[in-house]
Design an enzyme around this catalytic site. Structure first.
Site, PDB file in Angstrom:
ATOM      1  CG  PHE A 122       9.526  41.392 -29.374  1.00 42.64           C
ATOM      2  CD1 PHE A 122       8.567  42.215 -29.940  1.00 42.64           C
ATOM      3  CD2 PHE A 122      10.343  41.911 -28.377  1.00 42.64           C
ATOM      4  CE1 PHE A 122       8.416  43.537 -29.526  1.00 42.64           C
ATOM      5  CE2 PHE A 122      10.200  43.233 -27.949  1.00 42.64           C
ATOM      6  CZ  PHE A 122       9.226  44.042 -28.530  1.00 42.64           C
ATOM      7  CB  THR A 125      18.314  40.950 -26.182  1.00 46.48           C
ATOM      8  OG1 THR A 125      17.194  41.164 -25.329  1.00 46.48           O
ATOM      9  CG2 THR A 125      19.560  40.822 -25.337  1.00 46.48           C
ATOM     10  CD  GLU A 362       8.571  39.410 -22.526  1.00 49.03           C
ATOM     11  OE1 GLU A 362       7.649  40.094 -22.088  1.00 49.03           O
ATOM     12  OE2 GLU A 362       8.416  38.362 -23.153  1.00 49.03           O
ATOM     13  CB  SER A 365      14.690  42.328 -10.877  1.00 48.64           C
ATOM     14  OG  SER A 365      13.914  42.670  -9.780  1.00 48.64           O
TER      15      SER A 365
HETATM   16  C1  LIG Z   1      14.429  32.814 -21.222  1.00 45.52           C
HETATM   17  C2  LIG Z   1      14.766  34.111 -21.883  1.00 45.52           C
HETATM   18  C3  LIG Z   1      14.057  34.498 -23.028  1.00 45.52           C
HETATM   19  C4  LIG Z   1      14.409  35.679 -23.701  1.00 45.52           C
HETATM   20  N1  LIG Z   1      13.756  36.001 -24.862  1.00 45.52           N
HETATM   21  C5  LIG Z   1      14.100  37.141 -25.526  1.00 45.52           C
HETATM   22  C6  LIG Z   1      13.464  37.476 -26.769  1.00 45.52           C
HETATM   23  O1  LIG Z   1      12.606  36.728 -27.279  1.00 45.52           O
HETATM   24  N2  LIG Z   1      13.841  38.624 -27.389  1.00 45.52           N
HETATM   25  C7  LIG Z   1      14.788  39.462 -26.877  1.00 45.52           C
HETATM   26  O2  LIG Z   1      15.051  40.499 -27.487  1.00 45.52           O
HETATM   27  N3  LIG Z   1      15.424  39.162 -25.711  1.00 45.52           N
HETATM   28  C8  LIG Z   1      15.103  38.027 -25.030  1.00 45.52           C
HETATM   29  N4  LIG Z   1      15.757  37.694 -23.859  1.00 45.52           N
HETATM   30  C9  LIG Z   1      16.821  38.558 -23.375  1.00 45.52           C
HETATM   31  C10 LIG Z   1      16.434  39.391 -22.150  1.00 45.52           C
HETATM   32  O3  LIG Z   1      15.321  40.207 -22.417  1.00 45.52           O
HETATM   33  C11 LIG Z   1      17.659  40.211 -21.761  1.00 45.52           C
HETATM   34  O4  LIG Z   1      18.706  39.308 -21.471  1.00 45.52           O
HETATM   35  C12 LIG Z   1      17.369  41.086 -20.570  1.00 45.52           C
HETATM   36  O5  LIG Z   1      16.551  42.176 -20.969  1.00 45.52           O
HETATM   37  C13 LIG Z   1      18.636  41.641 -19.913  1.00 45.52           C
HETATM   38  O6  LIG Z   1      19.548  42.092 -20.851  1.00 45.52           O
HETATM   39  P1  LIG Z   1      21.101  41.685 -20.717  1.00 45.52           P
HETATM   40  O7  LIG Z   1      21.139  40.229 -20.443  1.00 45.52           O
HETATM   41  O8  LIG Z   1      21.783  42.179 -21.927  1.00 45.52           O
HETATM   42  O9  LIG Z   1      21.599  42.439 -19.435  1.00 45.52           O
HETATM   43  P2  LIG Z   1      22.164  43.937 -19.345  1.00 45.52           P
HETATM   44  O10 LIG Z   1      21.208  44.881 -19.968  1.00 45.52           O
HETATM   45  O11 LIG Z   1      23.559  43.947 -19.842  1.00 45.52           O
HETATM   46  O12 LIG Z   1      22.173  44.134 -17.797  1.00 45.52           O
HETATM   47  C14 LIG Z   1      23.189  43.555 -16.962  1.00 45.52           C
HETATM   48  C15 LIG Z   1      23.009  43.990 -15.541  1.00 45.52           C
HETATM   49  O13 LIG Z   1      23.110  45.431 -15.448  1.00 45.52           O
HETATM   50  C16 LIG Z   1      21.964  45.978 -14.820  1.00 45.52           C
HETATM   51  N5  LIG Z   1      21.516  47.189 -15.551  1.00 45.52           N
HETATM   52  C17 LIG Z   1      21.667  47.443 -16.867  1.00 45.52           C
HETATM   53  N6  LIG Z   1      21.149  48.644 -17.173  1.00 45.52           N
HETATM   54  C18 LIG Z   1      20.639  49.147 -16.040  1.00 45.52           C
HETATM   55  C19 LIG Z   1      19.979  50.371 -15.687  1.00 45.52           C
HETATM   56  N7  LIG Z   1      19.743  51.331 -16.591  1.00 45.52           N
HETATM   57  N8  LIG Z   1      19.564  50.540 -14.420  1.00 45.52           N
HETATM   58  C20 LIG Z   1      19.794  49.585 -13.484  1.00 45.52           C
HETATM   59  N9  LIG Z   1      20.440  48.433 -13.744  1.00 45.52           N
HETATM   60  C21 LIG Z   1      20.871  48.218 -14.989  1.00 45.52           C
HETATM   61  C22 LIG Z   1      20.880  44.934 -14.904  1.00 45.52           C
HETATM   62  O14 LIG Z   1      20.048  44.975 -13.747  1.00 45.52           O
HETATM   63  C23 LIG Z   1      21.642  43.621 -14.954  1.00 45.52           C
HETATM   64  O15 LIG Z   1      21.779  43.141 -13.646  1.00 45.52           O
HETATM   65  C24 LIG Z   1      15.439  36.517 -23.184  1.00 45.52           C
HETATM   66  C25 LIG Z   1      16.117  36.129 -22.020  1.00 45.52           C
HETATM   67  C26 LIG Z   1      15.801  34.942 -21.375  1.00 45.52           C
HETATM   68  C27 LIG Z   1      16.567  34.550 -20.152  1.00 45.52           C
END
Ligand SMILES: Cc1cc2nc3c(=O)[nH]c(=O)nc-3n(C[C@H](O)[C@H](O)[C@H](O)COP(=O)(O)OP(=O)(O)OC[C@H]3O[C@@H](n4cnc5c(N)ncnc54)[C@H](O)[C@@H]3O)c2cc1C
Length: 380
Positions: A122, A125, A362, A365
């Site tokens: 899926f 990101t 997913e 927090s």
């Molecule tokens: C083990 C693992 C498996 C994963 N598997 C998948 C997968 O299969 N497919 C996939 O698509 N992704 C996957 N991911 C990615 C994961 O879903 C994303 O990394 C996650 O959703 C956070 O996105 P980001 O790292 O880009 O952080 P960002 O979105 O850049 O966020 C960075 C910080 O800003 C804060 N923030 C951002 N926007 C807001 C808001 N609107 N309100 C409040 N705070 C905000 C967040 O709290 C966070 O602290 C996986 C991640 C891990 C660790």
């Protein structure tokens, strides 16, 4: 209200527990060190029907629902959360096809993955964001009977395994996000080396590069511009897997803490004689119990979900609560071990590294809390 498990639930739970104990636990340390799950494990889980637990038999699944999926996942993840992560991300991808796919799409793309012959993914990101769909930069351009997809997806679980991957991309014509079923390893599909992450080793996380990937128009999932709705609903079901995976880790931390506390002797007596240890063990037990019933409840709700917003709220609050709890639970279990808990010879060291991962998967927090508050305050 009935808290007992049905015959079918007990059978699936037992089968998963036996498989985990016999085949996964003995190599769990190796999986952690090599960051790779042996192919025989994928095959074994497939033979047990664990790759298709919640899905209908007519599409190759076990037809047992999400409640049974939680019970099985708890057992598998207690042995190795890396294996749990493969199953969880796979079920998320397949769940999107199951919920939004046409009859033809389900028949074509669910059979092999449900049997573990393929592993689903899926892909939402991207390098710029995982939280904000408005920032999606991957594009889909309609050309006759095809879409041409270009972009980079980041941190994609299972991206190296053959099978379907649900890709979210912005349609060039409308600027709206749509979801597409893409076959991994088609022309224009390539991946990075696996990311070297802190925990959940064995669950592979890769970047996906899509270069002029030609997807038949019939692989559009849902309808044009439905990507955001699909993402929100499907990922709520994905949180069932993440919650169950975290529950498995919590259960494992409890087992390790109790085992160590009963074995470690001070002045001829086990350290359970110390009140601090007894309090820590009790606190672990209390927290694990809360996590268990929340995860089981979410499995039940997934099988009976009617209102997508309410289910999104329940999935978000469950996932956020359990993933936060497991960080504390595993820290308490490490403390019970003293310095030994920081050593790789002891399973709690791995459990603690694995535990920290859950809060980001997913949806971070803060985003879970935004969903919960939004629904409770009446913003659907
Ligand atoms: C083990 C693992 C498996 C994963 N598997 C998948 C997968 O299969 N497919 C996939 O698509 N992704 C996957 N991911 C990615 C994961 O879903 C994303 O990394 C996650 O959703 C956070 O996105 P980001 O790292 O880009 O952080 P960002 O979105 O850049 O966020 C960075 C910080 O800003 C804060 N923030 C951002 N926007 C807001 C808001 N609107 N309100 C409040 N705070 C905000 C967040 O709290 C966070 O602290 C996986 C991640 C891990 C660790």
């Amino acid at each position: 209200m009935d808290f007992s498990l049905s015959k079918e639930e007990q059978l699936i739970q037992k089968a998963a527990a036996e498989y985990a104990e016999k085949f996964i636990e003995p190599i769990a340390k190796q999986i952690d060190e090599e960051n790779r799950v042996p192919d025989e494990i994928i095959k074994g889980l497939g033979e047990l029907d664990l790759f298709g637990i919640p899905f209908a038999e007519e599409y190759g699944g076990a037809g047992a629902g999400y409640a049974c999926y939680v019970l099985a996942m708890e057992q598998i993840a207690a042995a190795s959360s890396g294996v749990g992560m493969i199953l969880s991300a796979h079920t998320l991808g397949l769940g999107a096809i199951d919920k939004f796919g046409t009859e033809e799409q389900k028949k074509k793309y669910m059979f092999k993955p449900c049997r573990g012959e393929e592993v689903a993914s899926f892909a939402f990101t991207e390098p710029a964001t995982g939280s904000d769909p408005k920032q999606i930069a991957t594009t889909a351009r309609r050309e006759g009977d095809y879409y041409i997809i270009n972009g980079t997806k980041r941190f994609i679980s299972n991206a190296g395994y053959p099978g379907p991957i649900v890709v979210f991309a912005k349609e060039e014509e409308t600027g709206k996000v749509s979801a597409f079923i893409v076959e991994k390893w088609c022309e224009g599909y390539s991946i990075s080396e696996p990311w070297e992450k802190l925990g959940m080793h064995g669950g592979p996380l890769l970047d996906v590069y899509l270069k002029d990937v030609k997807v038949p128009a019939e692989n559009l999932l849902g309808g044009p511009g439905m990507g955001y709705a699909i993402l929100q609903y499907a990922i709520s079901f994905g949180k069932v897997g993440v919650s169950a995976c975290a529950l498995g880790g919590a259960e494992a931390a409890l087992r390790e803490a109790f085992k160590y506390a009963k074995e470690k002797m001070h002045r001829g007596e086990p350290i359970t004689k110390f009140q601090g240890i007894r309090l820590a063990l009790a606190e672990i037990a209390e927290r694990v119990e809360a996590c268990r019933w929340m995860a089981y409840r979410l499995g039940y709700l997934a099988d009976h979900a009617k209102d997508p917003a309410q289910f999104a709220k329940d999935a978000a609050l469950t996932k956020d609560f359990i993933c936060a709890q497991i960080v504390d639970i595993s820290r308490l279990a490490v403390n019970v071990h003293g310095s030994y808990g920081l050593m790789k010879d002891y399973k709690v060291e791995r459990l603690w590294r694995d535990a920290i991962m859950g809060l980001q998967i997913e949806g971070v927090s803060d985003m879970q809390k935004e969903i919960v508050a939004g629904v409770l305050l009446g913003r659907k």
